[in-house]
Write an enzyme that holds these catalytic residues in place. Sequence first.
Site, PDB file in Angstrom:
ATOM      1  CG  ASN A 160      -0.290  -0.311   2.636  1.00  0.00           C
ATOM      2  OD1 ASN A 160       0.722  -0.131   2.295  1.00  0.00           O
ATOM      3  ND2 ASN A 160      -1.591   0.042   3.795  1.00  0.00           N
ATOM      4  CD  GLU A 259       1.643   0.097  10.098  1.00  0.00           C
ATOM      5  OE1 GLU A 259       1.000  -0.560  11.277  1.00  0.00           O
ATOM      6  OE2 GLU A 259       2.353   0.743   9.407  1.00  0.00           O
ATOM      7  CB  CYS A 293      -2.123   0.226   8.276  1.00  0.00           C
ATOM      8  SG  CYS A 293      -2.017  -0.688   7.729  1.00  0.00           S
ATOM      9  CD  GLU A 467       7.902   0.863   9.998  1.00  0.00           C
ATOM     10  OE1 GLU A 467       7.001   1.192  10.202  1.00  0.00           O
ATOM     11  OE2 GLU A 467       8.691  -0.287   9.714  1.00  0.00           O
TER      12      GLU A 467
HETATM   13  C1  SIN Z   1       0.382   2.158   6.898  1.00  0.00           C
HETATM   14  O1  SIN Z   1      -1.605   1.830   6.198  1.00  0.00           O
HETATM   15  O2  SIN Z   1       0.829   1.133   7.970  1.00  0.00           O
HETATM   16  C2  SIN Z   1       1.147   3.754   6.525  1.00  0.00           C
HETATM   17  C3  SIN Z   1       0.300   4.911   6.686  1.00  0.00           C
HETATM   18  C4  SIN Z   1       1.238   6.117   6.806  1.00  0.00           C
HETATM   19  O3  SIN Z   1       2.462   5.416   6.919  1.00  0.00           O
HETATM   20  O4  SIN Z   1       0.494   6.857   6.469  1.00  0.00           O
END
Ligand code: SIN
Length: 487
Positions: A160, A259, A293, A467
Amino acid sequence: MAAADAPITNPLLRSKAYYGGSWQTTDGATFEVRNPASGNVIATVTEADPEMTRAAVSSAANAFTKWKKRTARERSNLLYRWFELITDHREALAQLLTLEQGKPLLEAKGEVTYGASFVRWFAEEAPRIYGDLAPASSQNKRTVVLKEPVGVVAAITPWNFPVAMITRKVAPALAAGCTVVVKPSEETPLCALALAELADRAGFPPGVFNVLPTTMVKEVGEVLTTHPSVRKVSFTGSTEVGRLLMRQCAGTLKKLSLELGGNAPFIVFDDADLDAAVAGAVASKYRNAGQTCICANRFYVQRAVYDEFYDKLRREVGKLKVGDGFDAAVKIGPLINKEAVTKVTEMLNEARTEGAVVWTPLSCDLPAGNYLAPTVVTEVSAAMRLVREEIFGPVSPLLPFDREEDAIELANATEAGLAAYFYGKDHARIWRVAEALDYGMVGVNTGAISTAAAPFGGVKQSGFGREGGKYGIEEYLTTKYVCWQVE
Ligand code: SIN
């Protein structure tokens, strides 16, 4: 530009695996990478197998012995150079990203900038790794605390965010003095290989940064999680796969960062600025076609403002054009593949059967392919899958609530704990709610929380480890205590 023509002209298109400082193949074994917008094959890349994975880990282990001894400033300078090269090639990287992942080109450019920001951040952090001199237990002893790189890191990254999820892991690892083997998603290996090309040009020594494209996910994953030379695994993906990797890592007790999936609540209190809340909702929910996510997954709206929020949200969602990410007017690209479309469609159908009302913009003209119209769903119940599970699609389920404590209870009623959002003006309530939400990250009056400076990560079944920010580098360091008898 026709999507199918792009790879021929993209200066960063690479099709072989990269390890030990050179481009490598395996006996002609390859796999195809497809454009999710058209289904066309855009590249055929080397299929890394377990043997190649062991070779890549060996080269990373050899490189580690020298890389960890480089001064922090030397590591920092190489990271800065990589940052500059990524930034200089933003357009070409973004084109590859849209081509293999589908997100609108403007979003892809945003992701490249976001991804590069981790490289710059950790170039800045590399020279700021401090140890300690702790109080001595006796007059003739000194208690020295050293921070050392953990060793070879395996980074298993998702489709993604094919650029940013790599740099968010690799940059702190390299800054700390670790070497890295990346296994990108089989859906999006091209951005990973482009990053390898730029790392090569930046001058990282052979074996420091390695990329293994593969569809042999299980076999390669098994080598990475059981090989004794790999000392740390960092994974972004589903909770189910995270659990499996954790079990596999147990045999060699690797350090882990996971994550994992989210199920973000988005609460709108009755004193909220509703226009701002709607703008935040659209930004959080519909970017990347809802495949993030930390996307808002379910909306709890206080009853007094529920109808107004619903109307305003529909008005904004109605403006989102769906189509090929190379069309400048498009705001929602395709989902990653047919299975993703089927899963979200099934969730919507189930909700309809259970009494939900699904609103879709009238003007929404869907092209053929992996596309889904954006929707807003009402008459939703807490038992529906749309509420219980991560949707990963452009769908907003709305539920009304009456009291603050109800909203908190509903928001926390999940095993996930990645991100949560709320809108409201009362300062006392802002503190109360921010502290009561059982999540690793909370957005207050904003739907956009991602930044290189912040510790990104979750609690509960959304995993552990952070992170980004000053916390991100800690994941790649071990603490050594030296007890020094001075006389
Ligand atoms: C993710 O979907 O894990 C990353 C989203 C983001 O860093 O904005």
